[in-house]
Design an enzyme around this catalytic site. Sequence first.
Site, PDB file in Angstrom:
ATOM      1  N   ASP A 427       0.850  -1.186   0.000  1.00  7.13           N
ATOM      2  CA  ASP A 427       0.000   0.000   0.000  1.00  7.13           C
ATOM      3  C   ASP A 427       0.888   1.239   0.000  1.00  7.13           C
ATOM      4  O   ASP A 427       2.118   1.153   0.087  1.00  7.13           O
ATOM      5  CB  ASP A 427      -0.990  -0.006   1.168  1.00  7.13           C
ATOM      6  N   ASP A 470      -5.989   1.903  -0.630  1.00  6.87           N
ATOM      7  CA  ASP A 470      -4.729   2.102  -1.335  1.00  6.87           C
ATOM      8  C   ASP A 470      -3.921   0.818  -1.421  1.00  6.87           C
ATOM      9  O   ASP A 470      -2.729   0.848  -1.733  1.00  6.87           O
ATOM     10  CB  ASP A 470      -3.909   3.192  -0.649  1.00  6.87           C
TER      11      ASP A 470
END
Length: 558
Positions: A427, A470
Amino acid sequence: MERSWRLLWQTLLTLLGLSAAALACAQPFVVARLGPGADPPLAQVLAGRYDARFAPVAGERIAYPDRRMQWLRLTATADVGEDQLPQLVIDQPYRKFFDIWRHRDADPVRRALHGRGSEFQHSSRFVVYPLEGGLRKGEVIYLRTYATEFTPSTLRIEPLAQVHRQDMGHVALRSVVLTALGATAILAFGFWVGLRERGYAYLCLTLLVQTVNLAVEGGEIRMIPWLYEVLPNRRTNVVLNTAATLASVRFLMFYLDLRTTQAGVAKVLNVCSWVLGALLAVSLVQTWKLSASFGNLVLLVLIGAVFYACAVAISRRQHEAYFLAGAWVPLLAVLVVLVGGFQKWWPMFAWLEYAYPLGLVFGGLGLLLGLAAKLQKLRQDHDTAKHRATYDRLTSVMNRQAIEQSLREAILEAHRSRRPLTVVFFDIDHFKRINDEHGHSAGDEALRTVAERTRNRLRATDLCGRYGGDEILVGLPGTRLEQGLVVAEHLRRAVGANPPSVHGRALNLSLSMGVAELRPGENFDQLLERADAALYASKAGGRDRVTVQRAAMEEVAI
């Protein structure tokens, strides 16, 4: 004014395929007809006992107003030499027979396309009787004819060489027409088998029935002797034309999606379909004089509905309607003229002999292209919908459901083939801070940049998807842990090396990454849990790094 009308008439005749020169070319004989319905003994006719009952006929056309037997007498008005091998030619011989006598004939000579009297020295466009020795002025030829249709025939005398030229042209054109129709029908059948789209089945059936119908009407079917007694009759004509019309209606409803787009027109076509289906079922057993007329009137209703549906579809910018208009409108116009001729609303024009089959070929090919374009559009819409259901709209990589499904299948394949598989789970560091400080548009740009740079550094066989927020999940089939580590490190450096800019401000991006290799017997959830643990180990170790999950509870930061 009279001259203008004459010029206009000649122009129309030219458009109808009848040149003024051909009309002005007088034949070297006159025609007389015996009263309708009379069928006297042959010996009495040849003896001249009925000559007083023959009434002169204007022109050289044989009309069939009531489809009854009729006698004709041709009297030569000039000598016709034998040097050019003259032939008595009778066109439009479909579903007709002609018995011909000359003074030198002991028995009548039968000429017909089918059955007794058929001969294969000439094409099916006309029947030919050779005038051996030429024709002397005043000589008489008797002709007895019968037809199951009323399309008029024309009598003329032509040299054998000219007959052969017309034969060659007719055979060439009919061969092209029948071959094109048959090939298009086979092509539509192949598409139906391969694609399972019923529109191709309707089109195939329409073209196939029309091909058989043309071969029957045009006489080409006479090459099969055992069909002599079955095909060249009114019942066959009604059955084949009705079946072709029914198939065309079903194709049209599918092609324009009338049930959805024009429900009123669809109801009209459904009613006509039921009526034609009933006519087809009854005609298999019995036909009447009005069967064809009734079918023609229903056909006119269908043609009107088709014109209306096509116009409405074009006004709505329905793409396939343009193909339909280009392919079928000329054919439908020819059909209207043809039906009007059969109903005796106007003459049966000679140009219809070729206009109708050529219209069928043009219409069949046009609709095949139109159907292909329609199905291509449907495929594109399907692919677009599938892409939207599979890929994340923001990043253009797979969404969570798709990456999970793809990775589960890859894990099963890796176990089956005993090949390695490695996953990289990562991420964006401090992603919430990017949104808070720069706005959500900056966060979106960060996600797009990371996803794009990740895709650009993966193989075509690798998997990449947005797992949530994300988080990005990458699957590397056929890749060992050490190779996966190299890939992850390259991805990390690629993202951090050239930061994107938003509103003139650089976004310094970094990734925390976890890498894990599939173990024997391990499933998706277990593999992802280990990769996730490595990812959080990277975060705990200071972020912007890659952590490898080698063994249970063992992470190695790189």
